[in-house]
Enzyme design. Structure first.
Site, short mmCIF file in Angstrom:
data_model
loop_
_atom_site.label_atom_id
_atom_site.label_comp_id
_atom_site.label_asym_id
_atom_site.label_seq_id
_atom_site.Cartn_x
_atom_site.Cartn_y
_atom_site.Cartn_z
N ASP A 209 20.35 26.61 55.01
CA ASP A 209 19.78 25.26 55.01
C ASP A 209 19.84 24.63 53.62
O ASP A 209 19.09 23.73 53.32
CB ASP A 209 18.34 25.30 55.50
CG ASP A 209 17.45 26.13 54.58
OD1 ASP A 209 18.00 26.75 53.65
OD2 ASP A 209 16.23 26.16 54.79
N ASN A 210 20.72 25.15 52.76
CA ASN A 210 20.80 24.56 51.42
C ASN A 210 22.24 24.60 50.90
O ASN A 210 23.05 25.41 51.35
CB ASN A 210 19.86 25.28 50.45
CG ASN A 210 20.27 26.73 50.26
OD1 ASN A 210 21.17 27.02 49.47
ND2 ASN A 210 19.66 27.64 51.00
N ASN B 196 7.81 27.78 61.52
CA ASN B 196 9.16 28.15 61.96
C ASN B 196 9.31 28.11 63.48
O ASN B 196 10.40 27.93 64.01
CB ASN B 196 9.51 29.58 61.53
CG ASN B 196 9.49 29.80 60.04
OD1 ASN B 196 9.22 30.90 59.58
ND2 ASN B 196 9.77 28.77 59.27
N LEU B 197 8.19 28.34 64.18
CA LEU B 197 8.29 28.66 65.61
C LEU B 197 8.67 27.46 66.48
O LEU B 197 9.05 27.63 67.64
CB LEU B 197 6.96 29.26 66.11
CG LEU B 197 6.54 30.54 65.37
CD1 LEU B 197 5.26 31.09 65.97
CD2 LEU B 197 7.63 31.61 65.41
N CYS C 168 4.98 18.11 44.55
CA CYS C 168 5.18 17.75 45.96
C CYS C 168 5.19 19.07 46.75
O CYS C 168 4.48 20.01 46.39
CB CYS C 168 6.46 16.93 46.15
SG CYS C 168 7.97 17.84 45.78
N LYS D 282 11.40 38.29 58.75
CA LYS D 282 12.21 37.67 59.80
C LYS D 282 13.23 38.66 60.35
O LYS D 282 13.55 38.65 61.54
CB LYS D 282 12.95 36.44 59.26
CG LYS D 282 12.09 35.21 59.22
CD LYS D 282 12.93 33.97 58.98
CE LYS D 282 12.01 32.76 58.88
NZ LYS D 282 12.74 31.55 58.51
N ARG E 245 11.30 25.94 66.27
CA ARG E 245 12.76 25.97 66.48
C ARG E 245 13.38 27.36 66.33
O ARG E 245 14.47 27.61 66.84
CB ARG E 245 13.46 25.00 65.52
CG ARG E 245 13.27 25.37 64.07
CD ARG E 245 13.53 24.23 63.11
NE ARG E 245 13.23 24.67 61.75
CZ ARG E 245 12.02 24.78 61.24
NH1 ARG E 245 10.97 24.48 61.95
NH2 ARG E 245 11.83 25.21 60.00
N CYS F 186 14.97 20.41 56.03
CA CYS F 186 14.16 20.28 57.25
C CYS F 186 12.67 20.12 56.94
O CYS F 186 11.96 19.38 57.60
CB CYS F 186 14.33 21.51 58.14
SG CYS F 186 15.88 21.52 59.00
#
Ligand code: ZN
Length: 401
Positions: free
Chosen positions: A154-155, A94-95, A359, A110, A97, A213
């Protein structure tokens, strides 16, 4: 000419989304007058604008790439109440960004990490943590507490949910999204005359066609720029200045260093904000976005896979990620065939054998399962949640990335 335009913008000043009686009931302390002095000296803001900021309540959905810069600047600007909703923990990946969090925060929630950083940035403001999934069950109650919503998700499921509850509650939804070197932002606010997210995208894309991402990558600073633009839009709506990005979508290309603006139109047929709406309450967004119940892709859970292994059942485990991912983390006995090679290398696999395909998170492997089924493989299963879920629920020694 330039001067005339700026005068025009100033005179076309928007009404603040904060009711006058709420802002007028707020005072500024001596410390606050000092802290915000660079705001106060601007005639477009003054103490009146700063009081609106102090009276305002802004919700950031997600304390990640977009939420980090947005929350930091909103806290610094003196937004009186800042809400954050997230349920993740800080991870090393995560770091690159998510600048709300530091190396010392790895493994922490978080929200707790964000709260500490934001309190240090500005102890004058109230920070409210909603440590839960932003879901159909929780979203309306959370959104009701706020004036402006910043969508840093993000989804697609969360984007549609955030859109719908904001339309229902008549709250501006400041949208942002990033992909590799490009990002975009706009303000969805049908009650202020613009379109909503569904006017633009009535249907979500097929789940495997849109990588996130983690799969496609993103330049770390890109969500910084888009998240900051989102916080600017929130501040303008609150202070009541300038032209908000309502009905306009701003697209940024970092490689070309180019901003483009697209006009957005409201869709009269829109199921949430149109003339004859058909959706009045949150729906099942996972199902709507195809995150599950895809009958063409039979799935297997990580627990079921573990049981198969423990029972000594015969099957082949195929990993369709890229070689660099295989270097970072792998499940024992998995055979690496990247998704791009699966069609041409299908002959390496035996059609009568049971195949389990995995995956990172389960999307690429779902696509691989479809490809293999088209090539006549009957017993092929997608490992739901991928190696990520394997690490979460079965073997924590497998690194997450
Ligand atoms: Zn709409």
């Amino acid at each position: 000419m330039l001067r005339a335009e700026s005068v025009l913008t100033y005179s076309a000043m928007q009404k603040s989304v904060i009711a006058e009686e709420r802002a007028s009931g707020v005072g500024l302390t001596k410390e606050e007058l000092q802290r915000y002095s660079r705001h106060l000296i601007m005639p477009e803001v003054t103490a009146e604008g700063q009081k609106r900021l102090k009276a305002a309540r802004v919700l950031c959905i997600g304390a990640g790439g977009l939420g980090s810069p947005a929350a930091l600047y909103l806290a610094a600007a003196g937004v009186g109440k800042l809400g954050l909703v997230d349920f993740d923990r800080v991870e090393l990946t995560n770091l690159q960004r998510q600048i709300l969090h530091g190396t010392k925060d790895i493994g922490r929630s978080k929200l707790e990490s964000a709260r500490d950083r934001l309190r240090d940035m500005n102890p004058e403001i109230e920070i409210e943590l909603h440590e839960c999934r932003f879901s159909s069950e929780t979203a309306q109650q959370i959104v009701a507490e706020y004036d402006v919503i910043i969508d840093g998700s993000d989804n697609f499921a969360t984007r549609y949910l955030s859109n719908d509850v904001c339309v229902f509650a008549e709250k501006p939804n400041v949208y942002g999204s990033v992909f590799r070197f490009e990002g975009q932002t706009t303000v969805f606010a049908p009650h202020l005359g613009g379109p909503c997210y569904r006017c633009l995208f009535p249907e979500p894309p097929p789940p495997e066609s849109v990588p996130n991402c983690a799969q496609a990558g993103v330049l770390g600073v890109l969500p910084g720029i888009i998240g900051m633009l989102q916080s600017i839009e929130a501040i303008k709506l609150i202070v009541g200045i300038g032209d908000p990005l309502i009905g306009r979508l701003l697209h940024f290309d970092a490689l070309k260093v180019q901003f483009r603006e697209l006009k957005l139109r409201r869709d009269p047929q829109c199921p949430v904000c149109g003339e004859n709406p058909t959706i009045f309450a949150p729906i099942d967004y996972d199902q709507f976005c195809g995150a599950r119940d895809d009958a063409s892709v039979p799935g297997i859970s990580v627990q079921e896979l573990k049981a198969k292994m423990d029972a000594g059942e015969a099957f082949e485990l195929i990993d369709v990620r890229e070689p660099f991912e295989f270097e970072i983390a792998r499940i024992d006995r998995a055979k690496l065939i990247p998704l791009g090679e699966i069609s041409e290398r299908a002959d390496e696999l035996r059609r009568e054998q049971t195949l389990v395909v995995h995956c990172h998170s389960g999307r690429r492997s779902a696509q691989a399962v479809r490809l293999l089924k088209q090539r006549g493989f009957a017993n092929v299963y997608n490992l739901e949640g991928g190696i990520d879920a394997w690490s979460d629920f079965i073997d924590p020694t497998v690194p997450k990335y």
